[in-house]
Write a protein that holds these residues in place. Structure first.
Motif, PDB file in Angstrom:
ATOM      1  N   PRO A 250       0.872  -1.074   0.074  1.00 25.91           N
ATOM      2  CA  PRO A 250      -0.369  -0.225  -0.053  1.00 25.91           C
ATOM      3  C   PRO A 250       0.474   1.258  -0.162  1.00 25.91           C
ATOM      4  N   ALA A 251       2.247   1.363   0.462  1.00 25.52           N
ATOM      5  CA  ALA A 251       3.054   2.624   0.803  1.00 25.52           C
ATOM      6  C   ALA A 251       3.400   2.868  -0.551  1.00 25.52           C
ATOM      7  N   LEU A 252       3.884   1.137  -1.793  1.00 23.62           N
ATOM      8  CA  LEU A 252       4.320   2.040  -2.921  1.00 23.62           C
ATOM      9  C   LEU A 252       2.790   2.052  -3.936  1.00 23.62           C
ATOM     10  N   GLN A 253       1.821   1.832  -3.655  1.00 24.02           N
ATOM     11  CA  GLN A 253       0.389   2.063  -4.742  1.00 24.02           C
ATOM     12  C   GLN A 253       0.648   3.234  -4.114  1.00 24.02           C
ATOM     13  N   LYS A 254       0.590   4.540  -3.228  1.00 24.66           N
ATOM     14  CA  LYS A 254       0.207   5.950  -2.510  1.00 24.66           C
ATOM     15  C   LYS A 254       1.856   6.592  -3.330  1.00 24.66           C
ATOM     16  N   VAL A 255       2.563   5.976  -3.500  1.00 24.72           N
ATOM     17  CA  VAL A 255       3.900   6.616  -3.716  1.00 24.72           C
ATOM     18  C   VAL A 255       3.451   6.601  -5.472  1.00 24.72           C
ATOM     19  N   ILE A 256       3.075   5.842  -5.873  1.00 26.81           N
ATOM     20  CA  ILE A 256       2.848   5.936  -7.621  1.00 26.81           C
ATOM     21  C   ILE A 256       2.007   6.879  -7.865  1.00 26.81           C
ATOM     22  N   GLY A 257       0.541   6.636  -6.822  1.00 27.13           N
ATOM     23  CA  GLY A 257      -0.928   7.874  -6.545  1.00 27.13           C
ATOM     24  C   GLY A 257      -0.363   9.216  -6.581  1.00 27.13           C
ATOM     25  N   VAL A 258       0.814   9.292  -6.391  1.00 29.43           N
ATOM     26  CA  VAL A 258       1.705  10.899  -6.065  1.00 29.43           C
ATOM     27  C   VAL A 258       2.475  10.997  -7.666  1.00 29.43           C
ATOM     28  N   VAL A 259       3.706  10.129  -7.763  1.00 32.26           N
ATOM     29  CA  VAL A 259       3.445  10.368  -8.968  1.00 32.26           C
ATOM     30  C   VAL A 259       2.895  11.130  -9.831  1.00 32.26           C
ATOM     31  N   PHE A 260       1.633   9.996 -10.232  1.00 32.11           N
ATOM     32  CA  PHE A 260       0.845   9.911 -10.784  1.00 32.11           C
ATOM     33  C   PHE A 260       0.163  11.273 -11.268  1.00 32.11           C
ATOM     34  N   VAL A 261      -0.123  12.403 -10.269  1.00 32.45           N
ATOM     35  CA  VAL A 261      -0.313  13.906  -9.706  1.00 32.45           C
ATOM     36  C   VAL A 261       0.567  14.414 -10.490  1.00 32.45           C
ATOM     37  N   VAL A 262       1.743  14.306 -10.202  1.00 35.89           N
ATOM     38  CA  VAL A 262       3.027  14.870 -10.882  1.00 35.89           C
ATOM     39  C   VAL A 262       3.049  14.906 -12.430  1.00 35.89           C
ATOM     40  N   PHE A 263       2.755  13.613 -12.590  1.00 35.07           N
ATOM     41  CA  PHE A 263       3.009  12.946 -13.931  1.00 35.07           C
ATOM     42  C   PHE A 263       1.543  14.423 -14.378  1.00 35.07           C
ATOM     43  N   LEU A 264       0.426  14.059 -14.461  1.00 37.61           N
ATOM     44  CA  LEU A 264      -0.943  15.038 -14.850  1.00 37.61           C
ATOM     45  C   LEU A 264      -0.471  17.034 -14.464  1.00 37.61           C
ATOM     46  N   ALA A 265      -0.059  17.171 -13.337  1.00 41.51           N
ATOM     47  CA  ALA A 265       1.060  17.994 -13.067  1.00 41.51           C
ATOM     48  C   ALA A 265       1.613  19.038 -14.064  1.00 41.51           C
ATOM     49  N   GLY A 266       2.290  17.959 -14.934  1.00 41.92           N
ATOM     50  CA  GLY A 266       3.920  18.652 -16.032  1.00 41.92           C
ATOM     51  C   GLY A 266       2.676  18.019 -16.729  1.00 41.92           C
ATOM     52  N   LEU A 267       2.203  17.576 -16.987  1.00 42.79           N
ATOM     53  CA  LEU A 267       0.888  17.268 -18.955  1.00 42.79           C
ATOM     54  C   LEU A 267       0.241  18.825 -18.664  1.00 42.79           C
ATOM     55  N   THR A 268      -0.494  19.401 -17.562  1.00 41.69           N
ATOM     56  CA  THR A 268      -1.661  19.797 -17.909  1.00 41.69           C
ATOM     57  C   THR A 268      -0.320  21.596 -18.040  1.00 41.69           C
ATOM     58  N   TRP A 269       0.205  21.275 -17.669  1.00 43.17           N
ATOM     59  CA  TRP A 269       1.432  22.415 -18.171  1.00 43.17           C
ATOM     60  C   TRP A 269       1.920  22.371 -19.465  1.00 43.17           C
ATOM     61  N   GLN A 270       2.451  21.068 -19.822  1.00 41.34           N
ATOM     62  CA  GLN A 270       2.492  20.852 -21.265  1.00 41.34           C
ATOM     63  C   GLN A 270       1.529  21.350 -21.820  1.00 41.34           C
ATOM     64  N   LEU A 271       0.531  21.414 -21.896  1.00 42.58           N
ATOM     65  CA  LEU A 271      -0.195  21.067 -22.775  1.00 42.58           C
ATOM     66  C   LEU A 271      -1.198  22.802 -22.908  1.00 42.58           C
ATOM     67  N   VAL A 272      -1.062  23.438 -21.355  1.00 43.54           N
ATOM     68  CA  VAL A 272      -1.221  24.916 -21.695  1.00 43.54           C
ATOM     69  C   VAL A 272      -0.270  25.606 -22.233  1.00 43.54           C
ATOM     70  N   ARG A 273       0.920  24.809 -22.323  1.00 43.68           N
ATOM     71  CA  ARG A 273       2.369  26.081 -22.862  1.00 43.68           C
ATOM     72  C   ARG A 273       1.853  25.451 -24.266  1.00 43.68           C
ATOM     73  N   LEU A 274       1.673  24.721 -24.448  1.00 41.39           N
ATOM     74  CA  LEU A 274       0.820  24.214 -26.473  1.00 41.39           C
ATOM     75  C   LEU A 274       0.247  25.107 -26.599  1.00 41.39           C
ATOM     76  N   HIS A 275      -1.057  24.860 -26.147  1.00 43.48           N
ATOM     77  CA  HIS A 275      -2.255  26.172 -26.356  1.00 43.48           C
ATOM     78  C   HIS A 275      -1.270  27.777 -25.937  1.00 43.48           C
ATOM     79  N   LYS A 276      -0.675  28.414 -25.675  1.00 40.58           N
ATOM     80  CA  LYS A 276      -0.372  29.850 -25.536  1.00 40.58           C
ATOM     81  C   LYS A 276       0.214  29.510 -26.946  1.00 40.58           C
ATOM     82  N   ALA A 277       1.055  28.729 -27.822  1.00 41.83           N
ATOM     83  CA  ALA A 277       1.530  29.042 -29.163  1.00 41.83           C
ATOM     84  C   ALA A 277       0.612  28.272 -29.587  1.00 41.83           C
TER      85      ALA A 277
END
Length: 170
Positions: free
Chosen positions: A133-160
């Motif tokens: 379960p502790a590993l699953q939580k870590v992967i969950g946090v990594v997924f949230v970081v992925f979503l934040a990074g992807l959102t930033w990338q897509l916003v950046r793309l939209h601005k371009a």
């Protein structure tokens, strides 16, 4: 055997480290995986080789979730490549390519964290196994970081205006 790795496991690990290193460098330098650059090509091909070498590893028995993840990763890479080639035909394809390449990087993190921290530190690994379960939580946090990074990338793309950024551009 070192850390329970077979020769194939060690080769697989080295190739995956090349892919992850190239991915991190691409995100820092280009803000995305840009497959037209040598760095992007290194990431893509090292990811393909990581998947292919992973098919011969059966640490947890027969065909399992890691093998399924390898197949999914290859399918997402194929979609990313298709989308990248289609981007001149519409800005939406740049978004699809960006999302797919970033998703494959997240996919690297799942076995990366799992295999690393179920083996290390030697003699007292941080996690007991892939279902810890502790590993699953870590992967969950990594997924949230992925979503934040992807959102930033897509916003950046939209601005371009949907035009894929030039490598090295801010």
């Amino acid at each position: 055997m070192i850390l329970g790795l077979t020769l194939l496991g060690a080769i697989h690990t080295l190739i995956s480290l090349v892919a992850v290193g190239a991915g991190i460098w691409a995100f820092v330098r280009d803000k995305a995986v840009v497959p037209d650059t040598s760095l992007g090509k290194t990431y893509v091909w090292a990811t393909v080789l990581t998947c292919l070498t992973g098919f011969g590893i059966f640490r947890h028995g027969g065909f399992g979730a890691p093998h399924a993840l390898g197949i999914i990763t290859l399918l997402v890479l194929a979609l990313a490549t298709f989308a990248w080639r289609r981007k001149p035909h519409g800005a939406a394809w740049a978004y699809v390519a960006t999302a797919c390449y970033s998703l494959t990087f997240f996919f690297h993190m799942i076995p990366g964290f799992t295999e690393t921290f179920t083996r290390l530190p030697v003699g007292a690994p941080l996690f007991s196994g892939p279902d810890d379960p502790a590993l699953q939580k870590v992967i969950g946090v990594v997924f949230v970081v992925f979503l934040a990074g992807l959102t930033w990338q897509l916003v950046r793309l939209h601005k371009a205006r949907g035009i894929y950024p030039t490598p090295g551009a801010a």
